[in-house]
Design a protein around this motif. Structure first.
Motif, PDB file in Angstrom:
ATOM      1  N   PRO A 172       0.825  -1.216   0.000  1.00  0.00           N
ATOM      2  CA  PRO A 172       0.000   0.000   0.000  1.00  0.00           C
ATOM      3  C   PRO A 172       0.862   1.270   0.000  1.00  0.00           C
ATOM      4  O   PRO A 172       0.805   2.086   0.926  1.00  0.00           O
ATOM      5  N   VAL A 173       1.658   1.431  -1.039  1.00  0.00           N
ATOM      6  CA  VAL A 173       2.613   2.546  -1.116  1.00  0.00           C
ATOM      7  C   VAL A 173       1.898   3.895  -1.071  1.00  0.00           C
ATOM      8  O   VAL A 173       2.332   4.816  -0.365  1.00  0.00           O
ATOM      9  N   ALA A 174       0.788   4.023  -1.785  1.00  0.00           N
ATOM     10  CA  ALA A 174       0.043   5.297  -1.788  1.00  0.00           C
ATOM     11  C   ALA A 174      -0.447   5.645  -0.394  1.00  0.00           C
ATOM     12  O   ALA A 174      -0.496   6.823  -0.023  1.00  0.00           O
ATOM     13  N   ALA A 175      -0.784   4.637   0.403  1.00  0.00           N
ATOM     14  CA  ALA A 175      -1.275   4.879   1.763  1.00  0.00           C
ATOM     15  C   ALA A 175      -0.183   5.407   2.691  1.00  0.00           C
ATOM     16  O   ALA A 175      -0.477   5.990   3.735  1.00  0.00           O
ATOM     17  N   ALA A 176       1.065   5.231   2.314  1.00  0.00           N
ATOM     18  CA  ALA A 176       2.173   5.722   3.132  1.00  0.00           C
ATOM     19  C   ALA A 176       2.473   7.198   2.867  1.00  0.00           C
ATOM     20  O   ALA A 176       3.181   7.833   3.646  1.00  0.00           O
ATOM     21  N   VAL A 177       1.913   7.740   1.813  1.00  0.00           N
ATOM     22  CA  VAL A 177       2.207   9.131   1.444  1.00  0.00           C
ATOM     23  C   VAL A 177       1.523  10.157   2.368  1.00  0.00           C
ATOM     24  O   VAL A 177       2.179  11.117   2.788  1.00  0.00           O
ATOM     25  N   PRO A 178       0.237  10.010   2.720  1.00  0.00           N
ATOM     26  CA  PRO A 178      -0.397  11.030   3.565  1.00  0.00           C
ATOM     27  C   PRO A 178       0.310  11.305   4.900  1.00  0.00           C
ATOM     28  O   PRO A 178       0.477  12.482   5.255  1.00  0.00           O
ATOM     29  N   PRO A 179       0.750  10.283   5.653  1.00  0.00           N
ATOM     30  CA  PRO A 179       1.450  10.617   6.897  1.00  0.00           C
ATOM     31  C   PRO A 179       2.717  11.438   6.662  1.00  0.00           C
ATOM     32  O   PRO A 179       3.056  12.303   7.474  1.00  0.00           O
ATOM     33  N   VAL A 180       3.391  11.168   5.565  1.00  0.00           N
ATOM     34  CA  VAL A 180       4.614  11.914   5.255  1.00  0.00           C
ATOM     35  C   VAL A 180       4.275  13.371   4.949  1.00  0.00           C
ATOM     36  O   VAL A 180       4.826  14.297   5.554  1.00  0.00           O
ATOM     37  N   LEU A 181       3.360  13.580   4.013  1.00  0.00           N
ATOM     38  CA  LEU A 181       3.039  14.943   3.582  1.00  0.00           C
ATOM     39  C   LEU A 181       2.337  15.769   4.655  1.00  0.00           C
ATOM     40  O   LEU A 181       2.704  16.921   4.901  1.00  0.00           O
TER      41      LEU A 181
END
Length: 175
Positions: free
Chosen positions: A106-115
């Motif tokens: 779930p790579v896309a799901a890891a983006v929101p916490p980063v941004l």
């Protein structure tokens, strides 16, 4: 029905306590002008089950609260409110992106916490430590983003993979 509610409460409490324990054990790198909150790897757990959103948010709230009272969290009440709100927002977005996969992850799901954390916590740090300029914000946000990238991509994605591939863990995260 009662078993499901009990399981949900226990799962939320366990996630919250793990998030808090990892953050407080690693407090020197979890708080301050330069931070890498390893416990943010747990922000990927909403990919597996919706109630993880509550667990991660509660864990962040407790971490920030204890951090303020122990003096570790120099951002104070600001971080209790905005840092926790950032984690809640990121966890909700992560949950929405749970089915978007790249090679099974779930790579896309890891983006929101980063941004989201880069923007919110970066703004908090720029306000608290300066410089209070756009360049200062970018510097702080970049530092937070690096810590989040490590926590979410290097730790969180493998954590999700391990849970999904381990039958006992997968069963525990089933609704």
């Amino acid at each position: 029905m009662k078993k499901t509610k009990t399981r949900t409460i226990v799962r939320c409490a366990l996630i919250a306590s793990l998030y808090t324990a990892v953050s407080l054990v690693l407090a020197p790198i979890a708080f301050g002008a330069v931070q890498a909150r390893v416990s943010e790897a747990f922000t990927l757990l909403p990919v597996l089950v919706p109630d993880a959103v509550v667990g991660v948010t509660l864990g962040c709230f407790l971490t920030n609260l204890v951090g303020v009272f122990t003096g570790a969290n120099v951002l104070g009440a600001l971080d209790i409110v905005f840092g926790t709100a950032a984690t809640l927002t990121a966890a909700l977005c992560t949950r929405r992106l749970a089915r978007v996969r790249l090679r099974g992850l779930p790579v896309a799901a890891a983006v929101p916490p980063v941004l989201i954390n880069a923007v919110v916590v970066g703004a908090e740090l720029a306000w608290a430590f300066g410089p209070r300029t756009f360049a200062g914000f970018l510097l702080q946000a970049g530092g937070v983003a690096l810590g989040q990238l490590f926590s979410c991509f290097a730790l969180g994605l493998p954590l999700v993979r391990i849970i999904e591939k381990t039958p006992a863990l997968r069963a525990w995260f089933r609704d």
